[in-house]
Enzyme design. Sequence first.
Site, short mmCIF file in Angstrom:
data_model
loop_
_atom_site.label_atom_id
_atom_site.label_comp_id
_atom_site.label_asym_id
_atom_site.label_seq_id
_atom_site.Cartn_x
_atom_site.Cartn_y
_atom_site.Cartn_z
N LYS A 1 37.85 43.64 38.41
CA LYS A 1 39.05 43.39 37.61
C LYS A 1 38.87 42.11 36.80
O LYS A 1 38.38 41.11 37.34
CB LYS A 1 40.26 43.27 38.55
CG LYS A 1 41.61 43.12 37.84
CD LYS A 1 42.75 43.08 38.85
CE LYS A 1 44.11 42.99 38.18
NZ LYS A 1 45.23 43.00 39.15
N SER B 1 49.09 46.22 38.25
CA SER B 1 48.30 45.77 37.13
C SER B 1 46.83 46.17 37.17
O SER B 1 46.15 46.09 36.14
CB SER B 1 48.37 44.24 37.06
OG SER B 1 47.75 43.65 38.20
N SER C 1 50.08 45.61 42.99
CA SER C 1 49.15 45.91 41.89
C SER C 1 47.85 46.57 42.30
O SER C 1 47.06 46.95 41.43
CB SER C 1 48.84 44.63 41.11
OG SER C 1 49.96 44.22 40.36
#
Length: 493
Positions: free
Chosen positions: A78, A159, A183
């Site tokens: 990420k 997210s 998330s």
Amino acid sequence: MTDLLDLSLADARAKLAAKDISSTELTKAYIARMEATAGLNAYITTTPDKALQMAEQADARLAKGEGGALEGIPLAIKDLFCTEGVPTTAASHILDGFIPPYESTVTANLWNAGAVLLGKTNLDEFAMGSSNVTSYYGPVENPWRSTDEPDKKRVPGGSSGGSAAVVAARAALAATGTDTGGSIRQPASFSGIVGLKPTYGRCSRWGIVAFASSLDQAGPMARTVEDASILLQSMAGHDPKDSTSAAEAMPNLSAALNQGVKGMRIGVPAEYKVDGLPEEISKVWQQGIDWLKAEGAEIVDISLPHTKYALATYYIIAPAEASSNLARYDGVRYGLRVDGGSLAEMYANTRAEGFGDEVQRRVLIGTYVLSAGYYDAYYLKAQKVRALLRRDFDQAFEKVDAILTPTAPSDAFAIGENEDDPVKMYLQDVFTVPASLAGLPGISVPAGLSERGLPMGLQVLGRMFDEGSVVRVGRALERAADFKAVPAMVREG
């Protein structure tokens, strides 16, 4: 698609160790798949040359009979983790051109274990979102399409939507995510994969771009519970560079995986049966209860009475911490700078252009609740409610070993839906936020398809530092659900 991409992380690891395959050929297969799925916009930065170099080094170690727990395994990271020499954006315009001269502790742990970096995945800007549409680099597309509206692109959740999408699309063997209010778990549910949020403090936050420091926690996103367990075992560990890092020993998750749930007490909280919950979400929840009961678990009705205040509490505490953390982005030390007639004007110009609408909204909310005259009324009161939420869980875990809930109140919605109503978007986190506020570990496991052919997940929550029970129940659900569905784009290659 090559058979190499069908291997789980556990299977790939075994074949690499047995020298049935090489890391270089596995990595090449994933690089080709990254290129074939570029239309999903799931990667912000790809690093094929670096990946091949790391794969060759892994092969050399494997040839000598050496290597770590993830030797030769291609992973996506990420783009919230700082990676030395590789751009880190947090999906924000304000970090344009930022190339960290250091490595986050979590990614350093992964490289020390022999993993290979494929690239950095897209996310909601500064991890603020539940749909992955607030990224400066554009929305990520979920590889899944619904059966009733196959032409409509859907969100992968957020997210960590880029990480979820690349795992679901076979464009990475597994990925890292971060979970502040859900998330990791919510995008895992939307994308038909496994997402594991460990106990707060289990993984170091050092080198992760901060959103809300008392909530942020790194974790794995993978195709199976076993893969997620293997990945977490390498990511976690005490780090003296992070004052919130826990010195608690990590249990052997692989040993806990297949112990079954016979004799375990599983709590079902009454307060999670919220008004308006879709019938199909209720049904998959009941199915999960029935599966665990059939495996010998005892189902116990429990109450978490302060749950109804969790979302409001989260949306006071998280923006307050964000407004403080994001004050460092002023055009002086990092990334973007937009000049002005004075220092104050330069700050204002840089932040106005560098931050997107959702980030500005949360910074304004956070600044307001921390302001003189409102601190006691909002922030201090929210911290007191947080303590009550934690007490609810502590009391529940006196009666049960784990808690079962749905992961999200819906399946994946279309890109563009909910964007005109922030509160409706925030409700996506209604089942994940309470455990985040309490710092508890949780996992989302795919449990079935909705009437529209989209994945739905079940969430298992555990006591602090009891990831062993979480993966044990998660593995039992995974085995019972036998979820083999994949997006059409994976079937078609």
